[in-house]
Enzyme design. Sequence first.
Site, PDB file in Angstrom:
ATOM      1  N   CYS A 228     103.917   2.675  -8.787  1.00 20.60           N
ATOM      2  CA  CYS A 228     105.174   3.411  -9.003  1.00 20.60           C
ATOM      3  C   CYS A 228     105.666   4.141  -7.763  1.00 20.60           C
ATOM      4  O   CYS A 228     106.715   4.791  -7.799  1.00 20.60           O
ATOM      5  CB  CYS A 228     105.031   4.383 -10.166  1.00 20.60           C
TER       6      CYS A 228
ATOM      7  N   CYS B  17      97.110   9.120  -9.739  1.00 20.76           N
ATOM      8  CA  CYS B  17      98.561   9.093  -9.902  1.00 20.76           C
ATOM      9  C   CYS B  17      98.858   9.974 -11.111  1.00 20.76           C
ATOM     10  O   CYS B  17      98.275   9.779 -12.183  1.00 20.76           O
ATOM     11  CB  CYS B  17      99.051   7.667 -10.158  1.00 20.76           C
TER      12      CYS B  17
ATOM     13  N   SER C  90      71.126   5.154 -27.131  1.00 19.33           N
ATOM     14  CA  SER C  90      70.801   4.553 -25.839  1.00 19.33           C
ATOM     15  C   SER C  90      69.794   5.449 -25.132  1.00 19.33           C
ATOM     16  O   SER C  90      69.560   6.586 -25.543  1.00 19.33           O
ATOM     17  CB  SER C  90      72.061   4.430 -24.984  1.00 19.33           C
TER      18      SER C  90
ATOM     19  N   CYS D  94     101.163   5.691  -4.919  1.00 22.59           N
ATOM     20  CA  CYS D  94     100.702   4.775  -5.964  1.00 22.59           C
ATOM     21  C   CYS D  94     101.263   3.376  -5.718  1.00 22.59           C
ATOM     22  O   CYS D  94     102.482   3.219  -5.558  1.00 22.59           O
ATOM     23  CB  CYS D  94     101.141   5.282  -7.342  1.00 22.59           C
TER      24      CYS D  94
ATOM     25  N   LYS E 266      60.108  -2.211 -20.398  1.00 22.27           N
ATOM     26  CA  LYS E 266      61.455  -2.309 -20.994  1.00 22.27           C
ATOM     27  C   LYS E 266      61.849  -3.785 -21.053  1.00 22.27           C
ATOM     28  O   LYS E 266      62.120  -4.413 -20.040  1.00 22.27           O
ATOM     29  CB  LYS E 266      62.465  -1.513 -20.174  1.00 22.27           C
TER      30      LYS E 266
ATOM     31  N   GLU F  78      62.751  -5.010 -29.849  1.00 23.61           N
ATOM     32  CA  GLU F  78      63.562  -5.862 -28.991  1.00 23.61           C
ATOM     33  C   GLU F  78      63.289  -7.328 -29.298  1.00 23.61           C
ATOM     34  O   GLU F  78      62.143  -7.794 -29.221  1.00 23.61           O
ATOM     35  CB  GLU F  78      63.240  -5.576 -27.520  1.00 23.61           C
TER      36      GLU F  78
ATOM     37  N   LYS G  36      58.224   7.696 -22.956  1.00 23.99           N
ATOM     38  CA  LYS G  36      58.488   8.559 -24.101  1.00 23.99           C
ATOM     39  C   LYS G  36      57.445   9.663 -24.177  1.00 23.99           C
ATOM     40  O   LYS G  36      56.261   9.422 -23.918  1.00 23.99           O
ATOM     41  CB  LYS G  36      58.456   7.759 -25.419  1.00 23.99           C
TER      42      LYS G  36
ATOM     43  N   ASP H  13      63.954  -7.114 -21.636  1.00 23.22           N
ATOM     44  CA  ASP H  13      65.353  -7.484 -21.427  1.00 23.22           C
ATOM     45  C   ASP H  13      65.797  -8.396 -22.568  1.00 23.22           C
ATOM     46  O   ASP H  13      65.766  -9.628 -22.457  1.00 23.22           O
ATOM     47  CB  ASP H  13      65.486  -8.196 -20.076  1.00 23.22           C
TER      48      ASP H  13
ATOM     49  N   ALA I  22      48.375 -29.172 -37.084  1.00 23.92           N
ATOM     50  CA  ALA I  22      48.484 -30.222 -38.094  1.00 23.92           C
ATOM     51  C   ALA I  22      48.074 -29.705 -39.474  1.00 23.92           C
ATOM     52  O   ALA I  22      48.679 -30.059 -40.490  1.00 23.92           O
ATOM     53  CB  ALA I  22      47.605 -31.418 -37.702  1.00 23.92           C
ATOM     54  N   VAL I  23      47.036 -28.856 -39.485  1.00 18.70           N
ATOM     55  CA  VAL I  23      46.592 -28.269 -40.761  1.00 18.70           C
ATOM     56  C   VAL I  23      47.663 -27.340 -41.309  1.00 18.70           C
ATOM     57  O   VAL I  23      47.986 -27.359 -42.510  1.00 18.70           O
ATOM     58  CB  VAL I  23      45.261 -27.515 -40.571  1.00 18.70           C
ATOM     59  N   TYR I  24      48.247 -26.515 -40.425  1.00 16.72           N
ATOM     60  CA  TYR I  24      49.318 -25.603 -40.840  1.00 16.72           C
ATOM     61  C   TYR I  24      50.481 -26.401 -41.441  1.00 16.72           C
ATOM     62  O   TYR I  24      50.997 -26.060 -42.521  1.00 16.72           O
ATOM     63  CB  TYR I  24      49.798 -24.781 -39.639  1.00 16.72           C
ATOM     64  N   ASP I  25      50.874 -27.461 -40.763  1.00 18.13           N
ATOM     65  CA  ASP I  25      51.999 -28.265 -41.247  1.00 18.13           C
ATOM     66  C   ASP I  25      51.709 -28.860 -42.617  1.00 18.13           C
ATOM     67  O   ASP I  25      52.579 -28.920 -43.495  1.00 18.13           O
ATOM     68  CB  ASP I  25      52.320 -29.377 -40.259  1.00 18.13           C
TER      69      ASP I  25
ATOM     70  N   GLU J 222      55.927   1.995 -21.775  1.00 18.51           N
ATOM     71  CA  GLU J 222      56.050   0.632 -22.278  1.00 18.51           C
ATOM     72  C   GLU J 222      57.019  -0.125 -21.375  1.00 18.51           C
ATOM     73  O   GLU J 222      57.989   0.448 -20.876  1.00 18.51           O
ATOM     74  CB  GLU J 222      56.593   0.627 -23.715  1.00 18.51           C
TER      75      GLU J 222
ATOM     76  N   TYR K 118      58.701  -1.285 -31.186  1.00 16.93           N
ATOM     77  CA  TYR K 118      58.373  -0.131 -30.350  1.00 16.93           C
ATOM     78  C   TYR K 118      58.694   1.218 -30.975  1.00 16.93           C
ATOM     79  O   TYR K 118      58.338   2.255 -30.418  1.00 16.93           O
ATOM     80  CB  TYR K 118      59.041  -0.229 -28.970  1.00 16.93           C
TER      81      TYR K 118
ATOM     82  N   LYS L  27      64.138   2.529 -14.345  1.00 10.88           N
ATOM     83  CA  LYS L  27      64.535   1.167 -13.994  1.00 10.88           C
ATOM     84  C   LYS L  27      63.990   0.761 -12.628  1.00 10.88           C
ATOM     85  O   LYS L  27      63.860   1.591 -11.720  1.00 10.88           O
ATOM     86  CB  LYS L  27      66.071   1.053 -13.976  1.00 10.88           C
TER      87      LYS L  27
ATOM     88  N   CYS M 206     104.139   5.959 -14.943  1.00 11.41           N
ATOM     89  CA  CYS M 206     103.634   4.901 -14.070  1.00 11.41           C
ATOM     90  C   CYS M 206     103.326   3.643 -14.892  1.00 11.41           C
ATOM     91  O   CYS M 206     102.634   3.732 -15.917  1.00 11.41           O
ATOM     92  CB  CYS M 206     102.377   5.366 -13.347  1.00 11.41           C
TER      93      CYS M 206
END
Length: 682
Positions: A417, A432, A85, A414, A119, A177, A296, A121, A37-40, A117, A229, A320, A437
């Site tokens: 073809c 093939c 990546s 195939c 990971k 992230e 890392k 999502d 309330a004070v912040y607001d 660390e 990160y 993973k 084709c």
Amino acid sequence: MASATPEIQQRVEQLRSELQKASYAYYVLDNPIMEDAVYDQLYRELENLETQYPELITPDSPTQRVGDKLSEQFTSVKHHIPLYSLENAFNLEEFTRWQERWQRIAPETKQFEYVCELKIDGSAIALTYENGLLVRGVTRGDGVVGEEITQNIKTIRSIPLRLQSDHPPARVEVRGEAFLPVEEFERINQEKAATGESLFANPRNAAAGTLRQLDPKIVDRRRLQFFAYTLYIVDTENQSYPQTQWESLEFLQKIGFLVNPNRKLCQSLEDVEQYYQHWDTRRRNLPYMTDGVVVKINDYDLQKQLGFTQKFPRWAIALKYAAEEAPTRVKNITVNVGRTGAVTPMAIMEPVQLAGTTVQKATLHNSDRVAQLDIRVGDTVIIRKAGEIIPEVVRVISELRPANTQPYQMPTHCPECNSTLVRPKGEAVTRCVNSSCPAILRGSLVHWCSRDALDIRGLGEKVVILLIENELVKSIVDLYGLKAEQIASLERMGTKSANNLVNAINKSKQQPWSRVLYGLGIRYVGNVTAKILTDNFPTVEQLSRASFASLESVYGIGSEIAQSVSDWFKIEANLTLVKQLQQAGLQFETATVTKNTSESTPTPLKGKTFVITGTLPSLKRNEAQQLIEEAGGKVTGSVSAKTDYLVVGEDAGSKLAKAQQLGIIQLSEEALLAMIQGKNPP
């Protein structure tokens, strides 16, 4: 309108400071120092004063987190530093092999530390700060180019608008992230369900979709969070700044970022294993989704020594956790013929929910995998998402197999073809090899028209099939001879859609050389690799004549890609296709190369390597780099014995000292411009 008095200015500064401290304590430290309330109340007071005195509004004010205007579109921007990546390891054995690989590159390294660390999502984003102020937020995109979403980024309370430092670095890039907490994800889906809207499949998709909302107010309501990160302090080698990953995480937290508290500095592979196993079950109790551990190498000097492969940093890996698995039943087994002729067996299954999506098909990879599984129609199987992307069959539950089932046999001809299929020596894939084709043609055309290639809107797979079946198109080049009346005569195609399609095809002639190269579908050449190749070989003539050695010498191009490109340009039919597409008006050279340019054309800086340091008087660094490259030179990021010239501006750092030590010629901006013009430097 009256100007703000010094007292009002001081009050605005006090309010801004107190609200920023409160936000940091609440969102980063998780230790509120102020009642809501004070912040607001303070927030409204600041908002009213800024409305009354708009000259007092600053970009880092808490009131500027949510913009009033809706973005009409997102602008594509090139990352200052590529977002690579991470290589994945799906078990501890693969992680051990990764460690053995990097140790072969740096065998003298006997002592090292890892930083572990969780990971997260979510969605990777890159933040840029100049003199402590947030100036840009960009999505990862393809790692080279992303979308600027700065207004949306400002709504994330754990991202500081101004760094908490009296003397911030001139330029800082922070990677991290953005994610949606599980509780918030569930709340949003409950609201969607109540209004009959489609639900988000998982928190990752929800976070990515939220970041690309055109209305920042919607982004704000969804309460995204952010873990920082990675830290890049640009253009400085000041030893007072972090020299390790662990120091960087501490520094990020100090200047105002939320850093994942569940991190650990590990002294050995055993420590990493312990951390990994510790979180394998406990992660399910976390307030956010995590699918693994990022490991890392801690020391930055060792990171620089190891460098990068064409896709990944050698000094980091994602370890993973086991993918989610689910049982289902095989209804049929078919094969799919891709644009390279690869024949891939595919299991058609009863629909099943897997990692947030409905799955009905799963790859069986190749005939060896089919034989190994002994998979049959009617079998109950366990499936998972390989790398959490592509559904694959893990194993067959043979105890549940129906009676009288027969082992599956790969076709000998195939299905498209009827050509005899072959399995090249040394390969696991059956192919093939008939270049006519329909499946290969269909795949090639769909790839050519795809978003990352020529981006021909309206020319999807269904329309491609129509064109092939009606014998209007027998190769890529035939697209550029199509008439609107031919297309309009096809089933489900009218005059308007036909005209739109012809216009889209003609518009694709303006796509740059890098997209054309990617569209050609050369094996192993993805869209990022295509950009690297066209940056180094600005014309198709240069690329087609490039030797294997010159291709392999390009940073980011390995031997496999080099051999594939070299082999592709040795095939006469491919050279004919290139010539026909050139005649049709497609771009086979970069925009800065003139029609008369050839590999033998002399350029002022040909064969010379430059490094740029400091701030130049009039040119930005990227402008100087572009001028050098257009004149035939090459720009690298670090000084070495192979460097020919160092271009020096104000506030030059350690690069200047190293160049002096190596006796490398130094150039001013004026001298560089003179060289580019073919004159002697002043």
